[in-house]
Scaffold this active site. Structure first.
Site, PDB file in Angstrom:
ATOM      1  N   ARG A   1      -3.071 -10.232   5.090  1.00  0.00           N
ATOM      2  CA  ARG A   1      -3.672 -10.260   3.750  1.00  0.00           C
ATOM      3  C   ARG A   1      -2.615  -9.723   2.794  1.00  0.00           C
ATOM      4  NH1 ARG A   1      -6.563  -6.858   0.299  1.00  0.00           N
ATOM      5  NH2 ARG A   1      -8.249  -7.899  -0.888  1.00  0.00           N
TER       6      ARG A   1
ATOM      7  N   LYS B   1       0.825  -1.205   0.000  1.00  0.00           N
ATOM      8  CA  LYS B   1       0.000   0.000   0.000  1.00  0.00           C
ATOM      9  C   LYS B   1       0.863   1.261   0.000  1.00  0.00           C
ATOM     10  CE  LYS B   1      -4.320  -1.888   1.714  1.00  0.00           C
ATOM     11  NZ  LYS B   1      -5.378  -1.876   2.751  1.00  0.00           N
TER      12      LYS B   1
END
Length: 282
Positions: free
Chosen positions: A260, A226
């Site tokens: 994740r 991210k």
């Protein structure tokens, strides 16, 4: 799952989350921030899924709705057209796999569960569709609820907090209580890195991640590749694996039960080393 338990029931299989696990990301969207459009067609999708399972993924999280900031909204019909064939392919090729469906729409969730999916991962924690929690309760599947304000299209405007960690905690507390009133047994929480949070807020949340242990519920962390990684390092998203690995180890040390991740092998290696550091090795 009772309060305090770290075991979830996935179609009759009890998964012990006191041992950290990896959830492999399988996006079947053209516009996801890292792998959008990367996996097209049955063969490509199955190769990627098989590789993640071989590398140690306990779960595969299948998503057909891009939730990156400012992503294009699509209809439920479009989402179904993308995801339903994929669920069918995966269950045919890997019948023992545990598929999580990344959706906030109850009808999409229902059709995926009917085709063999075992878990729902809802970025809206039930606020996106009032019928989602009743469906999850009826089907008695694990339900992961994420914190977000606004929608993927508007969430950048909502990254304003007086007390970031406490506000997220209280918001998730309300959602957990509501899930319990519906009769949902297996609840997981996700504080929502990158969703209505600035980069500095993401790091503040990571520094204080152990605060979420008070839920006594499994904690899912999604920080893989991210912007808090690659923008901080002034790198491209394709160059963010090493930074992701560093933050994964921090998340594990602060109580994460599920990572994740796009890169399953590297995340699984983090877990192996973390278990040795913490004395959780076999």
């Amino acid at each position: 799952m009772q309060n305090g338990s770290m075991t979830i029931n996935c179609k009759g299989r009890l998964i012990d989350l006191s041992i950290p696990r990896v959830m492999g990301i399988l996006n079947v969207t053209p516009d996801s921030f890292y792998d959008g459009g990367k996996h097209k067609g049955r063969d490509s999708i199955l190769r990627h899924a098989g590789r993640m399972l071989e590398e140690g993924a306990t779960f595969l999280d299948v998503g057909a709705y891009s939730s990156r900031p400012g992503a294009t909204d699509i209809t439920g019909v479009q989402e179904e057209e993308r995801i339903l064939p994929v669920i069918e392919w995966l269950m045919e090729a890997f019948p023992q796999s545990i598929l999580s469906v990344d959706t906030f729409r109850s009808e999409v969730a229902r059709k995926c569960l009917d085709r063999g999916a075992a878990m729902i991962n809802d970025i809206t924690a039930g606020t996106g569709d009032k019928d989602m929690m009743p469906l999850v309760a009826k089907c008695q599947v694990p339900y992961c609820m994420m914190h977000m304000k606004g929608t993927p299209q508007t969430m950048r405007e909502h990254a304003v907090y007086e007390d970031l960690v406490r506000e997220i905690y209280y918001s998730l507390s309300e959602k957990v209580a509501l899930a319990r009133t519906h009769g949902i047994n297996d609840v997981l929480i996700d504080p929502g890195f990158g969703f209505a949070k600035t980069i500095s807020q993401n790091f503040e949340m990571l520094r204080n991640l152990e605060f979420f242990r008070y839920f006594e519920l499994p904690l899912l962390v999604g920080i893989s590749r991210k912007s808090m990684v690659y923008k901080t390092l002034e790198a491209e998203v394709s160059e963010s694996l090493n930074g992701t690995t560093a933050l994964h180890m921090t998340a594990l040390s602060k109580g994460a039960h599920i990572l994740r991740a796009h890169d399953v092998r590297e995340a699984q290696e983090c877990i192996v080393l973390f278990r040795h550091i913490s004395g959780l090795k076999d």
